[in-house]
Design a protein around this motif. Structure first.
Motif, mmCIF file in Angstrom:
data_model
loop_
_atom_site.group_PDB
_atom_site.id
_atom_site.type_symbol
_atom_site.label_atom_id
_atom_site.label_comp_id
_atom_site.label_asym_id
_atom_site.label_seq_id
_atom_site.Cartn_x
_atom_site.Cartn_y
_atom_site.Cartn_z
ATOM 1 N N VAL A 103 40.991 47.530 29.834
ATOM 2 C CA VAL A 103 42.201 46.705 29.881
ATOM 3 C C VAL A 103 42.201 45.871 31.157
ATOM 4 O O VAL A 103 41.509 46.187 32.125
ATOM 5 C CB VAL A 103 43.486 47.561 29.840
ATOM 6 N N THR A 104 42.985 44.809 31.120
ATOM 7 C CA THR A 104 43.248 44.027 32.340
ATOM 8 C C THR A 104 44.754 43.982 32.570
ATOM 9 O O THR A 104 45.535 43.976 31.613
ATOM 10 C CB THR A 104 42.731 42.576 32.232
ATOM 11 N N ARG A 105 45.142 43.969 33.830
ATOM 12 C CA ARG A 105 46.537 43.735 34.244
ATOM 13 C C ARG A 105 46.438 42.868 35.493
ATOM 14 O O ARG A 105 46.552 43.341 36.608
ATOM 15 C CB ARG A 105 47.264 45.050 34.560
ATOM 16 N N ASP A 106 46.187 41.571 35.286
ATOM 17 C CA ASP A 106 45.845 40.689 36.395
ATOM 18 C C ASP A 106 47.078 40.237 37.187
ATOM 19 O O ASP A 106 48.134 39.976 36.612
ATOM 20 C CB ASP A 106 45.111 39.448 35.880
ATOM 21 N N ASN A 107 46.877 40.142 38.497
ATOM 22 C CA ASN A 107 47.889 39.574 39.375
ATOM 23 C C ASN A 107 47.289 39.414 40.760
ATOM 24 O O ASN A 107 46.258 40.021 41.071
ATOM 25 C CB ASN A 107 49.142 40.472 39.435
ATOM 26 N N SER A 119 47.243 51.676 35.623
ATOM 27 C CA SER A 119 46.906 51.591 34.197
ATOM 28 C C SER A 119 45.472 51.101 33.997
ATOM 29 O O SER A 119 44.760 51.590 33.114
ATOM 30 C CB SER A 119 47.897 50.688 33.455
ATOM 31 N N VAL A 120 45.033 50.170 34.836
ATOM 32 C CA VAL A 120 43.657 49.669 34.754
ATOM 33 C C VAL A 120 42.663 50.749 35.179
ATOM 34 O O VAL A 120 41.638 50.964 34.522
ATOM 35 C CB VAL A 120 43.493 48.383 35.606
ATOM 36 N N MET A 121 42.973 51.445 36.256
ATOM 37 C CA MET A 121 42.094 52.527 36.718
ATOM 38 C C MET A 121 42.013 53.658 35.698
ATOM 39 O O MET A 121 40.941 54.226 35.457
ATOM 40 C CB MET A 121 42.587 53.078 38.058
ATOM 41 N N ASN A 122 43.139 53.991 35.102
ATOM 42 C CA ASN A 122 43.182 55.112 34.150
ATOM 43 C C ASN A 122 42.328 54.862 32.920
ATOM 44 O O ASN A 122 41.672 55.770 32.412
ATOM 45 C CB ASN A 122 44.630 55.398 33.738
ATOM 46 N N TYR A 158 30.926 40.871 42.131
ATOM 47 C CA TYR A 158 31.314 39.712 42.949
ATOM 48 C C TYR A 158 32.817 39.592 43.194
ATOM 49 O O TYR A 158 33.238 38.751 43.985
ATOM 50 C CB TYR A 158 30.817 38.423 42.292
ATOM 51 N N GLY A 159 33.626 40.401 42.487
ATOM 52 C CA GLY A 159 35.070 40.248 42.614
ATOM 53 C C GLY A 159 35.555 39.017 41.859
ATOM 54 O O GLY A 159 34.771 38.208 41.377
ATOM 55 N N ASN A 160 36.868 38.890 41.735
ATOM 56 C CA ASN A 160 37.452 37.732 41.070
ATOM 57 C C ASN A 160 38.911 37.597 41.484
ATOM 58 O O ASN A 160 39.611 38.598 41.630
ATOM 59 C CB ASN A 160 37.348 37.881 39.542
ATOM 60 N N ILE A 161 39.350 36.381 41.648
ATOM 61 C CA ILE A 161 40.739 36.121 42.030
ATOM 62 C C ILE A 161 41.680 36.734 40.997
ATOM 63 O O ILE A 161 41.481 36.575 39.794
ATOM 64 C CB ILE A 161 40.987 34.597 42.145
ATOM 65 N N GLY A 162 42.669 37.449 41.472
ATOM 66 C CA GLY A 162 43.674 38.029 40.582
ATOM 67 C C GLY A 162 43.238 39.318 39.901
ATOM 68 O O GLY A 162 43.948 39.823 39.031
ATOM 69 N N GLN A 163 42.086 39.843 40.304
ATOM 70 C CA GLN A 163 41.572 41.030 39.619
ATOM 71 C C GLN A 163 41.115 42.118 40.595
ATOM 72 O O GLN A 163 40.076 42.736 40.407
ATOM 73 C CB GLN A 163 40.421 40.650 38.680
ATOM 74 N N THR A 164 41.909 42.368 41.632
ATOM 75 C CA THR A 164 41.511 43.424 42.577
ATOM 76 C C THR A 164 41.431 44.782 41.883
ATOM 77 O O THR A 164 40.521 45.570 42.165
ATOM 78 C CB THR A 164 42.499 43.510 43.761
#
Length: 256
Positions: A103-107, A119-122, A158-164
Motif C-alpha cells: 500500500v501507499t499513504r503518500d504525504n 499502515s504502510v509499514m504494517n 533512491y527515495g522519492n518525494i512524498g514517500q518517506t
C-alpha cells in the motif's frame, strides 16, 4: 497440474493478487505451469484474478486447480489461516511465495501522520515478514526446496518525494530479503527481491499527470513498465533457471 513450462507442477502463493503486479504474477506463473493461490485482502478481486485473468491467459474457460483466498498480511492470525487453508486444499505448502501485497499513504514528511506511517509499514514490511516467516517454516518442515520473491521498489534505493514511509518500508524489504536468504539457504530455500520502477498499476494511477510526465523523463526507455514485465522476472526467480540466484535485489526500471 500442468506438465510444461518453467514452473510446471509447482504450487505458488501470490499475495496482493487482486491487481497490478500480483495479478500479472498469477497470470504468468499459471501460464508457465504453476498452480496458483491468489491471495488478497479483497477476496472478490482475487477471485476475479483466478476466474477471468488466469482462465483467459491459459485459454481455459474455468480456473482449474487455481484458487482465490483472503488474507490480511499485516495480521498474524490471518496469515496462519491462509497457510491452514492452503494445506487443507493442496496437502502441501507452496514451493513459490510471491510477496506482492503493498500500500501507499503518500504525504510530505512534515505532514505525514503516524497512522499513515504505521499502515504502510504494517503491510509492506511486517506483512512481508509474516508471510516469509510462516511459509518458510512450513517449507522447512515439509523439506520443500522453494523460492520466495519479495516485491520491493526502486524508491527503496533512491527515495522519492512524498514517500518517506513507503521508501523506508521497501528498503527494509531488501535488507530483510538479504538476511532471510542467508538463513534459509541451508534449507535450499532461495529468497530474492525485485525493485520495480514506475509500473502501470493502480498505485501509479494516483500520481498527477504532471508528476508522471516528469518521472517518465527519468526513464531512458521513456515509458511506464507493464506489470507483466515484472511478472516475467518473478517467474524466472521462481524457476530452476535462477538456481544460484539468492539474496539478490534486481532492478526492473527501464534504466531509471
Amino acid at each position: 497440474m500442468a506438465s510444461k513450462g518453467l514452473v510446471a507442477g509447482r504450487l505458488a502463493l501470490v499475495t496482493g493478487a487482486g491487481s497490478g503486479i500480483g495479478r500479472a504474477a498469477c497470470q504468468v506463473l499459471s501460464r508457465e505451469g504453476a498452480t496458483v493461490v491468489a491471495a488478497d485482502k479483497n477476496y472478490d478481486a482475487a477471485l476475479e484474478t483466478i476466474k477471468k485473468h488466469i482462465a483467459l491467459a491459459s485459454g481455459y474457460s474455468d480456473a482449474g486447480e487455481h484458487s482465490a483466498m483472503e488474507v490480511d498480511v499485516s495480521e498474524p492470525k490471518s496469515v496462519q489461516n491462509l497457510l491452514q487453508a492452503i494445506l487443507a486444499e493442496y496437502k502441501v505448502p507452496p514451493k513459490i511465495v510471491v510477496n506482492s501485497a503493498g500500500v501507499t499513504r503518500d504525504n510530505w514528511l512534515l505532514k505525514l501522520s503516524q497512522e499513515d506511517y504505521d499502515s504502510v509499514m504494517n503491510v509492506n514490511l511486517k506483512g512481508t515478514f509474516l508471510i516469509m516467516q510462516t511459509f518458510a517454516k512450513a517449507m522447512t518442515e515439509s523439506s520443500i526446496q522453494g523460492s520466495i520473491i519479495n516485491i520491493s521498489s526502486i524508491v527503496g534505493k533512491y527515495g522519492n518525494i512524498g514517500q518517506t514511509n513507503y521508501s523506508a518500508s521497501k528498503a527494509g524489504v531488501v535488507a530483510m530479503t538479504q538476511s532471510a536468504a542467508k538463513e534459509l539457504g541451508k534449507f535450499n530455500i532461495r529468497v530474492n527481491a525485485i525493485m520495480p520502477g514506475f509500473i502501470d498499476t493502480p498505485i501509479i494511477k494516483t500520481v498527477p499527470d504532471k508528476v508522471k510526465e516528469q518521472l517518465l523523463k527519468l526513464v531512458p526507455l521513456g515509458r511506464l513498465g507493464d506489470p507483466t514485465e515484472i511478472a516475467e522476472v518473478i517467474t524466472f526467480l521462481s524457476s530452476d533457471k535462477s538456481s544460484f540466484i539468492n539474496g539478490a535485489s534486481i532492478d526492473v526500471t527501464g534504466g531509471y
